[in-house]
Scaffold this active site. Structure first.
Site, PDB file in Angstrom:
ATOM      1  CB  SER A  89       4.208   9.131   3.691  1.00 32.84           C
ATOM      2  OG  SER A  89       5.387   9.335   2.935  1.00 32.84           O
ATOM      3  CE1 TYR A 100       2.254   5.516  -0.102  1.00 24.74           C
ATOM      4  CE2 TYR A 100       3.703   7.432  -0.136  1.00 24.74           C
ATOM      5  CZ  TYR A 100       3.278   6.263   0.453  1.00 24.74           C
ATOM      6  OH  TYR A 100       3.877   5.841   1.617  1.00 24.74           O
TER       7      TYR A 100
END
Length: 271
Positions: A154, A168
């Protein structure tokens, strides 16, 4: 077959895409099916995977899909998924480790257990599933056409940005580092390992911010290129890394983020 078709072809290849019932996983699976691959789609919700596979098979594309349940959140779940894959294929050309989870909470109340949960799916499962599928990946690999592993990272793993998703963002940075580590170790096995580092796309995970077109436009206004990602952005990157065109690329963290990874907001001398 034209030069372009041959260079980017995945025809005849077998792939597994985890978490492919929605979002980026489905985008990658769709691109592979449209380009001629046989794609196994697995996620916790097996019924959803079966439905998606049926929809992809209804496109009239040269590839095909099959969906089934696969839970990577535990060691037993990974073992069961590996068993399902081995029952369907004796070799695996492409593994897309897309399954992932997130957790959002303010710093002051961010729960302890959210770290184990997020890292278990986003990092631990990537390592263990890849390792357990190594025999199938090696069976498909050759000097001219390596087997391919794509991990889902990401843009939040490349930038110091949490947005209350502390576990995350840390997990995606770990995915990027694990990708580089495995790329070096697997090179001698004729397997490339790369990662996507996407910016905002419409998915179940980002539905709170991108579910409507108005929301998507708002989020896209913060992206240098001026929009959120589209399905073909993922499909194109997938086909590049999984075809002959990407056979010499390994250890790369590919930003698919419209410029967010180089967006800093700093100025030196200009106002």
């Amino acid at each position: 077959m034209s030069y372009l078709d041959d260079l980017f072809s995945v025809a005849g290849k077998t792939a597994l895409v985890t978490g492919a019932a929605t979002g980026i996983g489905r985008m990658a699976a769709t691109g592979l099916v449209k380009a001629g691959a046989t794609v196994m789609i697995a996620s916790r919700k097996g019924e959803d995977c079966i439905k998606v596979a049926e929809e992809l098979n209804g496109l009239g594309a040269p590839g095909r899909a099959e969906g089934f349940a696969g839970d990577v959140s535990s060691e037993a779940g990974i073992a069961a998924l590996v068993g399902e894959v081995k029952a369907r294929a004796d070799r695996l050309h492409i593994l897309v480790n897309n399954a992932g989870v997130s957790w959002g909470a303010p710093l002051e109340s961010f729960p302890y257990h959210a770290w184990a949960k997020v890292f278990g799916v986003n990092v631990t499962a990537v390592f263990h599933l890849t390792r357990e599928l190594l025999p199938l990946l090696e069976a498909a690999a050759s000097d001219e056409d390596p087997a391919r592993v794509i991990n889902l990272g990401s843009v939040m793993g490349t930038q110091p940005l949490a947005d209350d998703a502390y576990s995350y963002t840390a997990s995606k940075a770990a995915v990027h580092h694990l990708t580089r580590t495995l790329a070096l170790e697997f090179a001698g096995r004729r397997i490339t390992v790369n990662a996507f580092a996407p910016g905002p796309f419409q998915s179940r995970m980002t539905a709170f911010a991108t579910a409507t077109e108005e929301q998507a436009r708002h989020v896209g206004s913060h992206v240098p290129i001026g929009r959120i990602g589209a399905p073909d952005d993922i499909a194109g990157a997938t086909l590049y890394l999984c075809s002959r065109a990407g056979s010499y690329v390994t250890g790369a963290i590919l930003p698919i983020d419209g410029g967010q990874s180089v967006q800093h907001g700093l100025t030196l001398f200009k106002e």
